[in-house]
Enzyme design. Structure first.
Site, PDB file in Angstrom:
ATOM      1  N   ASP A  26       0.970  -1.140  -0.095  1.00  0.00           N
ATOM      2  CA  ASP A  26      -0.229   0.005  -0.104  1.00  0.00           C
ATOM      3  C   ASP A  26       0.954   1.244  -0.176  1.00  0.00           C
ATOM      4  O   ASP A  26       2.058   1.053   0.254  1.00  0.00           O
ATOM      5  CB  ASP A  26      -0.968  -0.111   1.208  1.00  0.00           C
ATOM      6  CG  ASP A  26      -1.543   1.238   1.558  1.00  0.00           C
ATOM      7  OD1 ASP A  26      -2.430   1.619   0.757  1.00  0.00           O
ATOM      8  OD2 ASP A  26      -1.357   1.649   2.664  1.00  0.00           O
TER       9      ASP A  26
ATOM     10  N   ASP B 163      -0.098   5.049   1.229  1.00  0.00           N
ATOM     11  CA  ASP B 163      -0.220   6.018   2.270  1.00  0.00           C
ATOM     12  C   ASP B 163      -0.073   5.317   3.628  1.00  0.00           C
ATOM     13  O   ASP B 163      -0.897   4.301   3.965  1.00  0.00           O
ATOM     14  CB  ASP B 163      -1.597   6.767   2.076  1.00  0.00           C
ATOM     15  CG  ASP B 163      -1.827   7.635   0.861  1.00  0.00           C
ATOM     16  OD1 ASP B 163      -0.639   8.123   0.470  1.00  0.00           O
ATOM     17  OD2 ASP B 163      -2.603   7.946   0.395  1.00  0.00           O
TER      18      ASP B 163
ATOM     19  N   ASP C 188      -3.242  12.251   0.029  1.00  0.00           N
ATOM     20  CA  ASP C 188      -4.378  12.811  -0.339  1.00  0.00           C
ATOM     21  C   ASP C 188      -4.640  14.321   0.708  1.00  0.00           C
ATOM     22  O   ASP C 188      -5.281  15.292   0.193  1.00  0.00           O
ATOM     23  CB  ASP C 188      -5.637  12.134  -0.571  1.00  0.00           C
ATOM     24  CG  ASP C 188      -5.656  11.345  -1.964  1.00  0.00           C
ATOM     25  OD1 ASP C 188      -4.753  11.779  -2.652  1.00  0.00           O
ATOM     26  OD2 ASP C 188      -6.343  10.342  -1.776  1.00  0.00           O
TER      27      ASP C 188
ATOM     28  N   ASP D 239      -4.821   3.838  -3.052  1.00  0.00           N
ATOM     29  CA  ASP D 239      -6.120   4.632  -3.427  1.00  0.00           C
ATOM     30  C   ASP D 239      -5.691   6.074  -3.572  1.00  0.00           C
ATOM     31  O   ASP D 239      -6.533   6.798  -3.413  1.00  0.00           O
ATOM     32  CB  ASP D 239      -7.209   4.523  -2.235  1.00  0.00           C
ATOM     33  CG  ASP D 239      -8.589   4.731  -2.861  1.00  0.00           C
ATOM     34  OD1 ASP D 239      -8.602   5.092  -3.979  1.00  0.00           O
ATOM     35  OD2 ASP D 239      -9.523   4.607  -1.836  1.00  0.00           O
TER      36      ASP D 239
ATOM     37  N   ASP E  83      -1.852  -1.012   5.602  1.00  0.00           N
ATOM     38  CA  ASP E  83      -2.304  -0.362   7.100  1.00  0.00           C
ATOM     39  C   ASP E  83      -3.707  -0.155   7.062  1.00  0.00           C
ATOM     40  O   ASP E  83      -4.323  -0.246   8.359  1.00  0.00           O
ATOM     41  CB  ASP E  83      -1.565   0.929   7.283  1.00  0.00           C
ATOM     42  CG  ASP E  83      -2.384   2.142   6.439  1.00  0.00           C
ATOM     43  OD1 ASP E  83      -3.093   2.785   6.953  1.00  0.00           O
ATOM     44  OD2 ASP E  83      -2.095   2.063   5.104  1.00  0.00           O
TER      45      ASP E  83
END
Length: 243
Positions: free
Chosen positions: A8, A10, A19, A99, A179
């Site tokens: 992942d 972030d 973001d 994402d 996470d």
């Protein structure tokens, strides 16, 4: 056979949310309530479209966005992990499923000189239009009811593994490092000798603990090793390479 590292981004590779980090570009470093309150559950990417549109209205330049994104801190030890991966590409494949968006991730990795570690990045496509506004699109559509509307990480991972298999590439072990809540879904396609590595104190660790506590739940087959810095991830990776 190679090892596959899946990250992942972030709060995993970087120690913040890219973001929300971008809001530092604004003179006030805050969003108006009209934008802030427009978020709807599971529709984060649409919300980010409105954030970037507001930034365009405030005449925040693409260069300003990039320079701010390049200051986001990496999670402790993570640059060492990615440097090690980039030096051992004959043994390790590495992908990011996030994402966030293509621009933010590319800029951050390039600024740190770490893009060579990553073979593929699966995330929401982003670009600046002719007016200088950043536009973010959904990565794909899917029918998984557990995931945000724009990204099911399990679908991405399954497709990647089947495409690799078609090329004759199999993996002796897969490590999934994440996470968040949206990192739970892809763990169900890991095998018994694979390892999911949740960050200590974050949502994924708590969700996995719940799963492990449910008797007869066969959706998680892999091992679980929690981590708090990249040092522990690197240790597990090195151990796997030696086995």
């Amino acid at each position: 056979m190679k090892i596959l590292m899946v990250f992942d981004f972030d709060h995993t590779v970087v120690d913040d949310n890219s973001d929300t980090w971008v809001i530092r570009c604004l003179p006030s470093q805050t969003l108006p309530d009209s934008v802030k309150n427009s978020y709807r559950k599971g529709r984060w990417t649409e919300f980010m479209g409105r954030v970037m549109s507001y930034m365009g209205d405030q005449e925040v330049s693409p260069d300003r966005v990039r320079s701010v994104m390049e200051t986001i801190p990496f999670t402790p030890g993570m640059t060492d992990v990615l440097t090690f991966i980039s030096e051992n590409k004959s043994s390790i494949d590495c992908i990011v499923i996030s994402d966030s968006n293509t621009l933010f991730i590319d800029w951050i990795l390039q600024a740190a000189g770490l893009q060579a570690a990553i073979d593929q990045i699966f995330t929401n496509p982003a670009k600046f239009n002719e007016s200088g506004y950043m536009e973010v699109q959904s990565y794909h559509s899917h029918d998984c009811d557990r995931c945000p509307i724009n990204l099911c990480k399990k679908k991405v991972l399954e497709l990647y593994l089947s495409q690799q298999s078609d090329r004759g590439v199999g993996y002796k072990q897969i490590f999934y490092v994440g996470d968040g809540g949206n990192d739970l879904c892809p763990t169900s396609c890991l095998r018994g000798h694979d390892v999911v590595m949740p960050r200590k104190g974050y949502t994924l660790e708590k969700l996995l603990a719940k799963l492990e506590g449910q008797e007869g739940d066969a959706s998680l087959k892999s091992g679980v090793i929690a981590w708090s810095s990249g040092t522990e991830i690197l240790q597990e990776l090195k151990t796997s390479m030696q086995s």
